[in-house]
Enzyme design. Structure first.
Site, PDB file in Angstrom:
ATOM      1  N   HIS A 135      43.896  50.201  64.909  1.00  0.00           N
ATOM      2  CA  HIS A 135      43.636  51.617  65.135  1.00  0.00           C
ATOM      3  C   HIS A 135      42.280  51.872  65.793  1.00  0.00           C
ATOM      4  O   HIS A 135      42.020  52.983  66.255  1.00  0.00           O
ATOM      5  CB  HIS A 135      43.785  52.427  63.836  1.00  0.00           C
ATOM      6  CG  HIS A 135      42.690  52.273  62.846  1.00  0.00           C
ATOM      7  ND1 HIS A 135      42.812  51.529  61.691  1.00  0.00           N
ATOM      8  CD2 HIS A 135      41.433  52.793  62.806  1.00  0.00           C
ATOM      9  CE1 HIS A 135      41.700  51.615  60.991  1.00  0.00           C
ATOM     10  NE2 HIS A 135      40.839  52.367  61.651  1.00  0.00           N
ATOM     11  N   ASP A 165      47.895  46.349  61.207  1.00  0.00           N
ATOM     12  CA  ASP A 165      46.699  47.064  61.646  1.00  0.00           C
ATOM     13  C   ASP A 165      45.604  46.090  62.087  1.00  0.00           C
ATOM     14  O   ASP A 165      44.431  46.240  61.745  1.00  0.00           O
ATOM     15  CB  ASP A 165      46.167  47.993  60.563  1.00  0.00           C
ATOM     16  CG  ASP A 165      45.168  49.016  61.109  1.00  0.00           C
ATOM     17  OD1 ASP A 165      45.134  49.214  62.338  1.00  0.00           O
ATOM     18  OD2 ASP A 165      44.405  49.605  60.310  1.00  0.00           O
ATOM     19  N   SER A 271      35.569  50.620  60.128  1.00  0.00           N
ATOM     20  CA  SER A 271      36.874  50.053  60.445  1.00  0.00           C
ATOM     21  C   SER A 271      36.731  48.794  61.300  1.00  0.00           C
ATOM     22  O   SER A 271      36.108  48.815  62.368  1.00  0.00           O
ATOM     23  CB  SER A 271      37.723  51.063  61.228  1.00  0.00           C
ATOM     24  OG  SER A 271      38.762  51.560  60.453  1.00  0.00           O
TER      25      SER A 271
END
Length: 329
Positions: A135, A165, A271
């Site tokens: 992402h 992911d 992230s």
């Protein structure tokens, strides 16, 4: 234990009688011929033991060496029992862990059609292979990376796996980078000390610490391209946990994975960064954070409340060959 490390039975040895009056040995015992003059003796038990020791030492030299032999130049520093990142006397010392691992964590800036995204990544090879979240780079038209020492690189997306992911990117023209040592998430226990390193809100090299607060949490994330990407650097982490949605709408297409839960502070920009154990080995890739329902509508207001989630590093290692092959899923 491999065949090369198997046990060896030492052969029995016999000697010729020294007293002629003694009876000869039974016929079933093999006769031993005296060595011919100038001829080398055959290797005896000590030679066999030495050979076994050498093979054992080679096999025990570390997992990273074996991985290099299999994959060539792109050596992933998989942590074995002999891999030392921080000295044993500094185990669990956050400052020592940060000093050792920070050079292996980068800031990633992705340009999107509708804005930009900021995240983090972990260097896994010295020539610039970097693991991050899907992402972070999904739908990117260009990717820029900045290392801990301030160097900037252009990167290309090698492969993505939205079902986990995960994404693999490669820096252009990079060499001599410090690769992180990938640990074993299968050995992680609740209560273990962990350190998180990343670039929350673009603050490169931010270090936080805490513990593993739970294991095998079901985290559901979006697989839709551009889902989870805010604009102007305000990246969100849309995901579902416990039947509720957090940090934005996950969209219609989702996937679920088992995550490590930590109370180490994670914020937008973490992230793709590293979750590290007390020995300095990377045990997870930070991927999502919980924020209260009142904060979920605005990523600029969302912040850590001590519930973060990371993709186990064993999942990353099992997916690496697929990512390197250029998978785009």
């Amino acid at each position: 234990m491999t065949e090369s490390q198997g046990t060896y039975e030492q052969p029995h040895s016999y000697s010729s009688p020294v007293n002629p009056e003694w009876p000869p040995p039974p016929q079933y015992q093999p006769a031993v011929a005296a060595p011919e003059p100038g001829r080398k003796r055959a290797r005896g038990p000590m030679g066999l033991l030495a050979a076994v020791a050498i093979v054992a030492a080679a096999v025990g030299g570390g997992t990273a060496y074996a991985f290099q032999e299999l994959t060539g130049k792109d050596t992933v520093a998989t942590a074995g029992s002999t891999t030392t990142v921080v000295p044993s006397s500094k185990k669990g010392d956050v400052a020592a862990i940060a000093a050792a691992v920070s050079p292996s964590v980068v800031e990633i800036n992705a340009t999107l059609q509708n804005g930009s995204s900021t995240g983090s990544g972990v260097i896994i090879t010295s020539n610039g292979e970097i693991v991050t979240n899907n992402h972070v780079v999904s739908g990117a038209t260009s990717v820029k990376v900045r290392t801990s020492d301030g160097r900037s690189y252009t990167a290309e997306v090698v492969g993505t796996d939205s079902s986990k992911d995960l994404a693999l990117i490669k820096l252009k023209g990079a060499s001599g980078l410090k690769a992180a040592a990938l640990g074993d998430s299968g050995g992680v226990q609740v209560g273990d000390t962990v350190v998180a390193i990343g670039s929350p809100e673009g603050l490169t090299g931010t270090v936080t610490s805490g513990i593993v607060s739970a294991l095998n949490r079901d985290v559901t994330v979006s697989t839709d391209e551009n889902q989870g990407q805010g604009q102007d650097g305000e990246g969100q982490w849309p995901f579902q946990f416990g039947g509720r949605e957090f940090n934005g709408d996950t969209g219609s297409s989702t996937t679920t994975y088992k995550a490590i839960q930590t109370d180490a502070s994670l914020n937008p920009g973490n992230s793709g960064g590293a979750l590290i154990d007390a020995s300095g080995h990377v045990i997870g890739i930070n991927s999502a954070m919980y924020s209260s329902a009142s904060q979920a509508s605005s990523s600029s207001d969302a912040g850590s409340i001590g519930l973060g989630f990371a993709i186990p590093i064993d999942t990353v290692k099992s997916d690496l060959a697929k990512l390197r092959a250029g998978s785009d899923s």
